[in-house]
Design an enzyme around this catalytic site. Sequence first.
Site, mmCIF file in Angstrom:
data_model
loop_
_atom_site.group_PDB
_atom_site.id
_atom_site.type_symbol
_atom_site.label_atom_id
_atom_site.label_comp_id
_atom_site.label_asym_id
_atom_site.label_seq_id
_atom_site.Cartn_x
_atom_site.Cartn_y
_atom_site.Cartn_z
ATOM 1 N N GLY A 20 4.096 24.432 28.178
ATOM 2 C CA GLY A 20 2.935 23.705 27.685
ATOM 3 C C GLY A 20 3.291 22.446 26.923
ATOM 4 O O GLY A 20 2.531 21.470 26.938
ATOM 5 N N ASP A 21 4.428 22.440 26.252
ATOM 6 C CA ASP A 21 4.881 21.249 25.537
ATOM 7 C C ASP A 21 5.039 20.095 26.524
ATOM 8 O O ASP A 21 4.570 18.982 26.277
ATOM 9 C CB ASP A 21 6.205 21.544 24.832
ATOM 10 C CG ASP A 21 6.762 20.341 24.096
ATOM 11 O OD1 ASP A 21 6.005 19.672 23.367
ATOM 12 O OD2 ASP A 21 7.970 20.069 24.243
ATOM 13 N N GLY A 22 5.641 20.366 27.657
ATOM 14 C CA GLY A 22 5.804 19.338 28.686
ATOM 15 C C GLY A 22 4.485 18.935 29.326
ATOM 16 O O GLY A 22 4.231 17.755 29.567
#
Length: 156
Positions: A20-22
């Site tokens: 999710g960070d990406g």
Amino acid sequence: MKQPPMPCRVPSVMTLAFLGDGVYSLLVRDALVRDGRTGQGNLHEAALAYVTCEAQQAAYRRLLPHLTEYETDLCRRAYNSTHLRKPKHAKGDAYRCATALEALFGYLQWAGEQARITELFALCRESGAEPPRAGITDPSETPANTQTHRPTPDNG
């Protein structure tokens, strides 16, 4: 949203937060470019206004009333994860909220829920999500007292 996959098949919340960070970072970058922002330094500065722990905490709080029961539970598990390694500069609650937001976007990406990603990201950018003056593209708009770093052979 379609029925979530069987819980035993869903990656851990920390793995989802990694994904999710990406996903979230790419959504922010795409939105800034589509908004007409230019200049690598300005784009980077504008992106930081969205991807800091505090900015993600605010986005997460805006999303909470719009989440399904399953999404809320996933976020709760990510928020309460005991595997968090909080950076020194981040405040505990802000980092936990950012992790929950990232886990949510990671799960939606993993589940192939592109429409839901688009819907929730639009909510993240609503009311107050726009950074104050980040990403100035016209040099005449730069405040006079602002110093800029110019690389030289001595200071890189």
